[in-house]
Design an enzyme around this catalytic site. Structure first.
Site, PDB file in Angstrom:
ATOM      1  N   GLU A  96       4.323  -3.346  12.275  1.00 59.04           N
ATOM      2  CA  GLU A  96       3.478  -2.313  11.925  1.00 59.04           C
ATOM      3  C   GLU A  96       2.397  -2.834  11.591  1.00 59.04           C
ATOM      4  O   GLU A  96       2.581  -3.252  10.416  1.00 59.04           O
ATOM      5  CB  GLU A  96       4.199  -1.193  11.438  1.00 59.04           C
ATOM      6  N   ASN A 109       0.792  -1.091   0.013  1.00 57.75           N
ATOM      7  CA  ASN A 109      -0.055  -0.055  -0.075  1.00 57.75           C
ATOM      8  C   ASN A 109       0.814   1.290  -0.052  1.00 57.75           C
ATOM      9  O   ASN A 109       0.559   2.279  -0.573  1.00 57.75           O
ATOM     10  CB  ASN A 109      -1.081  -0.319   1.205  1.00 57.75           C
ATOM     11  N   GLU A 116     -11.391  -4.187  10.125  1.00 54.00           N
ATOM     12  CA  GLU A 116     -10.622  -3.238   9.361  1.00 54.00           C
ATOM     13  C   GLU A 116     -11.018  -3.243   8.006  1.00 54.00           C
ATOM     14  O   GLU A 116     -11.370  -4.231   7.358  1.00 54.00           O
ATOM     15  CB  GLU A 116      -8.948  -3.543   9.281  1.00 54.00           C
ATOM     16  N   CYS A 131      -3.345   1.830   6.961  1.00 53.42           N
ATOM     17  CA  CYS A 131      -3.459   1.430   8.398  1.00 53.42           C
ATOM     18  C   CYS A 131      -3.792   2.313   9.443  1.00 53.42           C
ATOM     19  O   CYS A 131      -4.475   2.088  10.303  1.00 53.42           O
ATOM     20  CB  CYS A 131      -2.436   0.475   9.034  1.00 53.42           C
ATOM     21  N   LYS A 152      12.234  -8.255   1.826  1.00 55.44           N
ATOM     22  CA  LYS A 152      11.331  -8.662   0.668  1.00 55.44           C
ATOM     23  C   LYS A 152       9.960  -7.762   0.476  1.00 55.44           C
ATOM     24  O   LYS A 152       9.274  -7.580   1.456  1.00 55.44           O
ATOM     25  CB  LYS A 152      10.582 -10.007   1.203  1.00 55.44           C
ATOM     26  N   PRO A 153       9.986  -7.336  -0.483  1.00 57.54           N
ATOM     27  CA  PRO A 153       8.876  -6.341  -0.811  1.00 57.54           C
ATOM     28  C   PRO A 153       7.504  -6.994  -1.110  1.00 57.54           C
ATOM     29  O   PRO A 153       7.712  -8.451  -1.384  1.00 57.54           O
ATOM     30  CB  PRO A 153       9.188  -5.599  -2.032  1.00 57.54           C
ATOM     31  N   GLU A 166       8.423   3.408  14.430  1.00 63.01           N
ATOM     32  CA  GLU A 166       9.169   3.479  13.144  1.00 63.01           C
ATOM     33  C   GLU A 166       9.233   5.195  12.911  1.00 63.01           C
ATOM     34  O   GLU A 166       8.138   5.848  13.202  1.00 63.01           O
ATOM     35  CB  GLU A 166       8.840   3.023  11.986  1.00 63.01           C
ATOM     36  N   GLY A 177       2.499  -4.898   7.692  1.00 67.66           N
ATOM     37  CA  GLY A 177       1.369  -5.855   7.026  1.00 67.66           C
ATOM     38  C   GLY A 177       0.313  -5.975   8.007  1.00 67.66           C
ATOM     39  O   GLY A 177      -0.017  -5.278   8.992  1.00 67.66           O
ATOM     40  N   SER A 178      -0.389  -7.002   7.666  1.00 69.65           N
ATOM     41  CA  SER A 178      -1.867  -7.498   8.623  1.00 69.65           C
ATOM     42  C   SER A 178      -1.357  -7.800   9.943  1.00 69.65           C
ATOM     43  O   SER A 178      -0.380  -8.629  10.071  1.00 69.65           O
ATOM     44  CB  SER A 178      -2.481  -8.292   7.555  1.00 69.65           C
TER      45      SER A 178
HETATM   46  P1  ADP Z   1      -1.888  -7.006   3.186  1.00 70.42           P
HETATM   47  O1  ADP Z   1      -3.153  -7.283   3.799  1.00 70.42           O
HETATM   48  O2  ADP Z   1      -1.480  -5.694   3.378  1.00 70.42           O
HETATM   49  O3  ADP Z   1      -1.468  -7.581   1.766  1.00 70.42           O
HETATM   50  P2  ADP Z   1      -0.111  -8.925   4.111  1.00 70.42           P
HETATM   51  O4  ADP Z   1       0.426  -9.197   5.854  1.00 70.42           O
HETATM   52  O5  ADP Z   1      -0.649 -10.236   3.632  1.00 70.42           O
HETATM   53  O6  ADP Z   1      -0.854  -7.684   4.127  1.00 70.42           O
HETATM   54  O7  ADP Z   1       1.348  -8.707   3.317  1.00 70.42           O
HETATM   55  C1  ADP Z   1       1.974  -7.899   3.963  1.00 70.42           C
HETATM   56  C2  ADP Z   1       3.484  -8.568   3.463  1.00 70.42           C
HETATM   57  O8  ADP Z   1       3.734  -9.616   4.232  1.00 70.42           O
HETATM   58  C3  ADP Z   1       3.482  -8.617   2.203  1.00 70.42           C
HETATM   59  O9  ADP Z   1       4.950  -8.526   1.741  1.00 70.42           O
HETATM   60  C4  ADP Z   1       3.412 -10.335   1.597  1.00 70.42           C
HETATM   61  O10 ADP Z   1       4.026 -10.954   0.803  1.00 70.42           O
HETATM   62  C5  ADP Z   1       3.913 -10.499   3.167  1.00 70.42           C
HETATM   63  N1  ADP Z   1       3.308 -11.953   3.765  1.00 70.42           N
HETATM   64  C6  ADP Z   1       2.115 -12.292   3.484  1.00 70.42           C
HETATM   65  N2  ADP Z   1       2.031 -13.722   4.199  1.00 70.42           N
HETATM   66  C7  ADP Z   1       3.313 -13.856   4.761  1.00 70.42           C
HETATM   67  C8  ADP Z   1       3.954 -15.138   5.427  1.00 70.42           C
HETATM   68  N3  ADP Z   1       3.130 -16.181   5.701  1.00 70.42           N
HETATM   69  N4  ADP Z   1       5.210 -15.153   5.608  1.00 70.42           N
HETATM   70  C9  ADP Z   1       5.693 -14.031   5.259  1.00 70.42           C
HETATM   71  N5  ADP Z   1       5.497 -12.920   4.530  1.00 70.42           N
HETATM   72  C10 ADP Z   1       4.257 -13.010   4.464  1.00 70.42           C
END
Ligand code: ADP
Length: 474
Positions: A243, A144, A378, A277, A167-168, A455, A221-222
């Site tokens: 975060e 995002n 959310e 977020c 890792k993006p 951060e 992320g989530s």
């Molecule tokens: P969003 O809802 O913002 O897509 P995610 O948490 O799914 O949130 O994704 C945020 C990041 O986490 C991304 O870079 C995604 O590739 C990574 N990601 C998702 N699942 C996993 C996992 N099981 N292990 C490691 N990284 C993950």
């Protein structure tokens, strides 16, 4: 492409990157996995000692060069972001500027990693506290905010003297590649920053979590994924920064100007099509001003134009994928089934070519009640759910009634009330008559299930530093 040990590396397999506004393929990216993840850690580990031994001034100079080159390329970066992530060009430019700010801020802050001396109770003893880099850090970033979430981690890591594997998100690897080109061109030493692209995030994440040479894990992320990662990071006691998600309340009191507040909300809620977020997800408005607030809000939201972010006048970009549109649609339908009132929007957008992308109309709902999913989940979409309230006394309980605790906003002109409410909200970021309480200089992060650590600002640097005590008999 991956960037490992100062080299660009391809993989046998690739995955596709698409423009979420048009569905067009805009790139093919190397699809890495466990092998590349392990190579990246080896490179970061090998580079650590010599990078940590550079002076703070040398590391600062590298960050400053990266900031300079990034600033020169800002328009290209913004256009790439709009194509890959979908946000309107103006918003993409703002993000690039915000992202660059982290490089500049931490270029400066690198020179201010101070230690401490502490008086001892023993006459012949001295205490000294030094701050040292934690070591190899692993970072996983979201789609995002595809550039600023990278610099917000790499800036402080490099300032502290850490090396990094990153890792993006698989939706936005092109923005990450563009940033790593900058890091490469400005001469950041081989192995100091490494990037692995993958369509199997778990595989890469697992390698980094299990490798005890990785001393810190930082994730944006989530909440769901963050919890899994944090629980695994415990096994070899890595430092963790998280975060995660939010469910921000936005409270408008009756002493505030309802028109001003509604304008603020319409700008903030629909930023990044609600995919943030810190996006307001529960809008509480005091009854006596509710009508005026809703009128202004509805008029402004109804006039918003959705489309491809490069088109003039577009303020609403697409959602990231079909699943996100489905989720928003389900939440809206559930709210309407349970008695919510639809003031504008409420449906997918398919006209004028928008069917090729993932568009949902900017939406305002009123009469939201606690049994509705949108009240508790959310949203991550362009929906403003409004709840009318009567009394200040129970508003804090309502606003705090969530497992999340990232951002909260209030509008009031009563200074005592502003203080009372800001103090009582259990959220890490509070905006008082302010829709943008963020800056590279300020700590960003959540309480409760919204995260761990902060951060940005000088606190953001602490996350990458260990504290070492030296006791000395003289
Ligand atoms: P969003 O809802 O913002 O897509 P995610 O948490 O799914 O949130 O994704 C945020 C990041 O986490 C991304 O870079 C995604 O590739 C990574 N990601 C998702 N699942 C996993 C996992 N099981 N292990 C490691 N990284 C993950």
């Amino acid at each position: 492409m991956h960037y490992i040990d100062g080299s660009w590396i391809e993989s046998a397999n690739t995955f596709e990157v698409t423009n979420p506004a048009t569905g067009e393929t805009i790139g093919q990216v190397a699809d890495g996995g466990a092998v590349e993840a392990a190579q990246a850690v080896a490179a970061a580990n090998k580079a650590f000692a010599s990078f940590a031994a550079l002076t703070a001034y040398d590391r600062s100079a590298l960050l400053y060069k990266a900031w300079t080159l990034m600033t020169e390329r800002s328009e290209d970066l913004a256009r790439l972001m709009t194509a890959e992530q979908g946000k309107p060009l103006k918003a993409a430019r703002n993000e690039v500027k915000y992202a660059a700010d982290f490089l500049l801020w931490y270029a400066e802050e690198a020179k201010r990693v101070y230690g401490e001396t502490i008086p001892s109770a023993r006459a012949n003893q001295r205490f000294m506290v030094m701050r040292q880099p934690v070591g190899v850090c692993a970072a996983i970033t979201p789609w995002n905010y595809p550039i600023s979430m990278i610099t917000r981690k790499i800036g402080p890591a490099l300032a502290a003297g850490c090396t990094m594997v990153l890792k993006p998100a698989e939706q936005t690897p092109l923005c990450a590649i563009a940033m790593f080109k900058i890091f490469d061109e400005v001469g950041i030493p081989a192995g100091v920053v490494n990037m692995v692209n993958t369509s199997s995030p778990e595989e890469v994440g697992n390698v980094w979590l299990q490798d005890s040479r990785v001393r810190k894990f930082t994730f944006t992320g989530s909440t769901e994924v963050g919890k899994q990662l944090a629980s695994q990071a415990v096994s070899n006691v890595k430092r963790v920064s998280m975060e995660l998600g939010g469910h921000a309340p936005f409270i408008v009191f009756d002493d505030a100007d309802p028109v001003h507040a509604a304008k603020g909300l319409s700008l903030l809620k629909f930023l990044n099509t609600g995919q943030a977020c810190i996006s307001p997800n529960r809008i509480y408005v005091q009854r006596t001003i509710a009508e005026e607030f809703l009128q202004t809000l509805t008029t402004r939201v109804a006039a918003m134009q959705a489309g491809e972010g490069t088109t003039d006048g577009v303020t609403i970009g697409p959602l990231v994928d079909t699943a996100s549109v489905d989720k928003v649609e389900r939440q809206v339908q559930d709210a309407l089934d349970k008695g919510a009132k639809l003031l504008t929007g409420g449906q997918r957008l398919n006209e004028g070519g928008l069917d090729k992308g993932h568009f949902f109309a900017p939406t305002v709902l009123s009469d939201i009640t606690p049994d509705m999913r949108i009240h508790n989940e959310e949203t991550f979409g362009p929906v403003a759910p409004v709840i009318v309230f009567d009394d200040e006394r129970d508003i804090l309980d309502k606003a705090n009634d969530t497992a999340y605790g990232l951002a909260a906003y209030l509008y009031t002109d009563d200074i005592s009330r502003a203080w009372r409410i800001a103090e009582g909200l259990r959220f890490g970021i509070i905006g008082i008559n302010d829709i943008n309480p963020t800056s590279a200089a300020a700590p960003f992060g959540g309480m409760n299930e919204s995260g761990l650590g902060r951060e940005g600002g000088h606190v953001g640097l602490d996350e990458y530093l260990d504290t070492k005590l030296v006791g000395w008999t003289v």
